[in-house]
Design a protein around this motif. Structure first.
Motif, PDB file in Angstrom:
ATOM      1  N   ALA A 180     -20.428 -34.324 -25.572  1.00  0.00           N
ATOM      2  CA  ALA A 180     -20.573 -32.900 -25.277  1.00  0.00           C
ATOM      3  C   ALA A 180     -19.374 -32.384 -24.482  1.00  0.00           C
ATOM      4  O   ALA A 180     -18.885 -31.283 -24.729  1.00  0.00           O
ATOM      5  N   ARG A 181     -18.901 -33.179 -23.521  1.00  0.00           N
ATOM      6  CA  ARG A 181     -17.728 -32.776 -22.726  1.00  0.00           C
ATOM      7  C   ARG A 181     -16.516 -32.556 -23.637  1.00  0.00           C
ATOM      8  O   ARG A 181     -15.811 -31.555 -23.526  1.00  0.00           O
ATOM      9  N   ARG A 228     -16.431 -31.987 -26.973  1.00  0.00           N
ATOM     10  CA  ARG A 228     -16.608 -30.876 -27.922  1.00  0.00           C
ATOM     11  C   ARG A 228     -16.553 -29.535 -27.194  1.00  0.00           C
ATOM     12  O   ARG A 228     -15.985 -28.556 -27.702  1.00  0.00           O
ATOM     13  N   LEU A 229     -17.137 -29.467 -25.992  1.00  0.00           N
ATOM     14  CA  LEU A 229     -17.073 -28.236 -25.220  1.00  0.00           C
ATOM     15  C   LEU A 229     -15.633 -27.920 -24.849  1.00  0.00           C
ATOM     16  O   LEU A 229     -15.185 -26.774 -24.965  1.00  0.00           O
ATOM     17  N   HIS A 251     -13.759 -26.492 -27.877  1.00  0.00           N
ATOM     18  CA  HIS A 251     -14.096 -25.093 -28.156  1.00  0.00           C
ATOM     19  C   HIS A 251     -13.396 -24.154 -27.173  1.00  0.00           C
ATOM     20  O   HIS A 251     -12.919 -23.081 -27.566  1.00  0.00           O
ATOM     21  N   ASP A 283     -22.364 -24.915 -32.084  1.00  0.00           N
ATOM     22  CA  ASP A 283     -22.194 -26.354 -31.855  1.00  0.00           C
ATOM     23  C   ASP A 283     -23.262 -26.833 -30.868  1.00  0.00           C
ATOM     24  O   ASP A 283     -23.097 -26.723 -29.659  1.00  0.00           O
ATOM     25  N   ALA A 295     -22.122 -29.514 -28.247  1.00  0.00           N
ATOM     26  CA  ALA A 295     -21.367 -29.014 -27.107  1.00  0.00           C
ATOM     27  C   ALA A 295     -22.288 -28.448 -26.034  1.00  0.00           C
ATOM     28  O   ALA A 295     -21.924 -28.391 -24.861  1.00  0.00           O
TER      29      ALA A 295
END
Length: 262
Positions: free
Chosen positions: A60-61, A63-64, A67, A242, A245
């Protein structure tokens, strides 16, 4: 063999070196050092911290961060409240923070989140006061919409469930799952999140609390104008774009909006 001085050239960018030049002064060297430090500071990532609701944060870190970078925000994302000089902080509550909230968390309907008790329609629960001596599904964590506001509402109605009556789950989906499988008589939830299941699963909202306006992004001691790009990028994030994310945020969070826009 003597080398031709003309063969040497100055570096492409200023370097903080001790050049032995008759006309170079200490002041000039210091100014070059300061200019180099300022340039490096401008290129440093913006420091963001998140009150995470899950321990699974690596994917998640990444993908975030991707973005945010696509929208001009180079961010260093941490999951530790003790990090100094943070520019932006995602907080589950305003407790312990004297900073200004600039982005509020939005629910699935794009509104302020509201705590809700969910029951099966066939149970015929007309008021939370009827939940005395019933098994209840809650959600673990510091999110005020996880259980704190729901249990306070029960207490105000004279209902004080013992620990043996509370089934603590890891997220809102699991809490509703306990209710749907008849393991509990009611489950905590957030109104917008639960709304997508009410009709299809024959559920109803038996209690609806006031809007919660404390969950969102706050400015920290390390905030500067450089963080404005990250605020803008965060305002465009949507869970529907997402889901991975958004794994570090509460399950009911679908996006963020500037507080002055609401």
């Amino acid at each position: 063999t003597r080398k031709n001085p003309a063969a040497f050239s100055l570096p492409a960018e200023p370097m903080c070196l001790g050049y032995k030049h008759a006309r170079a002064s200490v002041f000039t060297v210091l100014m070059l050092c300061m200019a180099g430090a300022a340039t490096a500071g401008e290129l440093s990532p913006i420091l963001l911290t998140i009150d995470s609701v899950t321990s699974v944060t690596d994917v998640a870190r990444y993908r975030l961060g991707q973005h945010l970078a696509e929208q001009g925000c180079q961010a260093d994302i941490r999951f530790d409240r003790k990090v100094p000089m943070v520019a932006l902080m995602f907080r589950l509550s305003a407790q312990g923070s004297q900073e200004t909230m600039v982005l509020s968390a939005k629910n699935r309907d794009g509104e302020w989140p509201r705590p809700a008790w969910i029951t099966r329609r066939t149970a015929g629960v007309r008021s939370v006061s009827e939940l005395e001596a019933r098994d209840l599904a809650t959600v673990a964590g510091e999110d005020p919409l996880a259980s704190a506001l729901h249990l306070a509402a029960l207490g105000a109605s004279g209902v004080h469930p013992g620990p043996e009556r509370l089934y603590e789950s890891g997220d809102f989906s699991s809490a509703l799952g306990l209710l749907l499988h008849n393991n509990t008589h009611a489950a905590v939830s957030e109104a917008g999140f639960a709304g997508q299941f009410l009709e299809s699963r024959d559920l109803v909202i038996s209690w609806l609390g006031d809007p919660v306006k404390t969950v969102g992004w706050y400015r920290g001691d390390g905030w500067s104008d450089q963080a404005l790009a990250c605020e803008e990028a965060l305002s465009h994030l949507r869970r529907t774009d997402d889901k991975q994310a958004f794994a570090v945020f509460p399950e009911w969070v679908y996006g963020f909006a500037r507080t002055d826009d609401q």
